[in-house]
Design an enzyme around this catalytic site. Structure first.
Site, PDB file in Angstrom:
ATOM      1  N   SER A 174       0.837  -1.194   0.000  1.00 21.35           N
ATOM      2  CA  SER A 174       0.000   0.000   0.000  1.00 21.35           C
ATOM      3  C   SER A 174       0.876   1.250   0.000  1.00 21.35           C
ATOM      4  O   SER A 174       2.051   1.200   0.350  1.00 21.35           O
ATOM      5  CB  SER A 174      -0.896   0.012   1.242  1.00 21.35           C
ATOM      6  OG  SER A 174      -1.761  -1.094   1.215  1.00 21.35           O
ATOM      7  N   CYS A 175       0.244   2.356  -0.366  1.00 21.46           N
ATOM      8  CA  CYS A 175       0.895   3.657  -0.377  1.00 21.46           C
ATOM      9  C   CYS A 175       1.537   3.910   0.989  1.00 21.46           C
ATOM     10  O   CYS A 175       0.903   3.608   2.005  1.00 21.46           O
ATOM     11  CB  CYS A 175      -0.145   4.731  -0.689  1.00 21.46           C
ATOM     12  SG  CYS A 175       0.506   6.387  -0.757  1.00 21.46           S
ATOM     13  N   PRO A 176       2.733   4.375   1.031  1.00 25.05           N
ATOM     14  CA  PRO A 176       3.571   4.905  -0.043  1.00 25.05           C
ATOM     15  C   PRO A 176       4.635   3.927  -0.545  1.00 25.05           C
ATOM     16  O   PRO A 176       5.524   4.311  -1.292  1.00 25.05           O
ATOM     17  CB  PRO A 176       4.248   6.104   0.635  1.00 25.05           C
ATOM     18  CG  PRO A 176       4.520   5.598   2.025  1.00 25.05           C
ATOM     19  CD  PRO A 176       3.292   4.727   2.356  1.00 25.05           C
TER      20      PRO A 176
END
Length: 77
Positions: A15-17
């Site tokens: 997942s981000c980042p």
């Protein structure tokens, strides 16, 4: 003259980042003009990679999605 991908990053499940962080690290290892392919599953990565490429002067050569996997080809600026 044909340009080929020099490295593929399988960042599915992150997942981000993290997809951007891992791509930025890999970009430091390649020469200007070379291509990196990125595979990700985070839907937010679409906007993230567009913005990151603009801000870093890298080129988003290709961007698509097949069966929930986002595929990017980025050329180092």
């Amino acid at each position: 003259m044909s340009v080929t991908v020099v490295q593929t990053l399988d960042l599915k499940g992150l997942s981000c980042p993290m997809p951007i962080i891992k791509t930025a690290k890999a970009m430091k290892q390649v020469s200007s003009g070379e291509l990196i392919e990125v595979l990700a599953t985070d839907p937010g990565s679409v906007a993230d990679f567009k913005a990151w490429c603009r801000s870093t002067k890298n080129t988003l050569v290709e961007s698509d999605e097949i069966d929930g996997v986002f595929h990017y080809v980025i050329q180092k600026g």
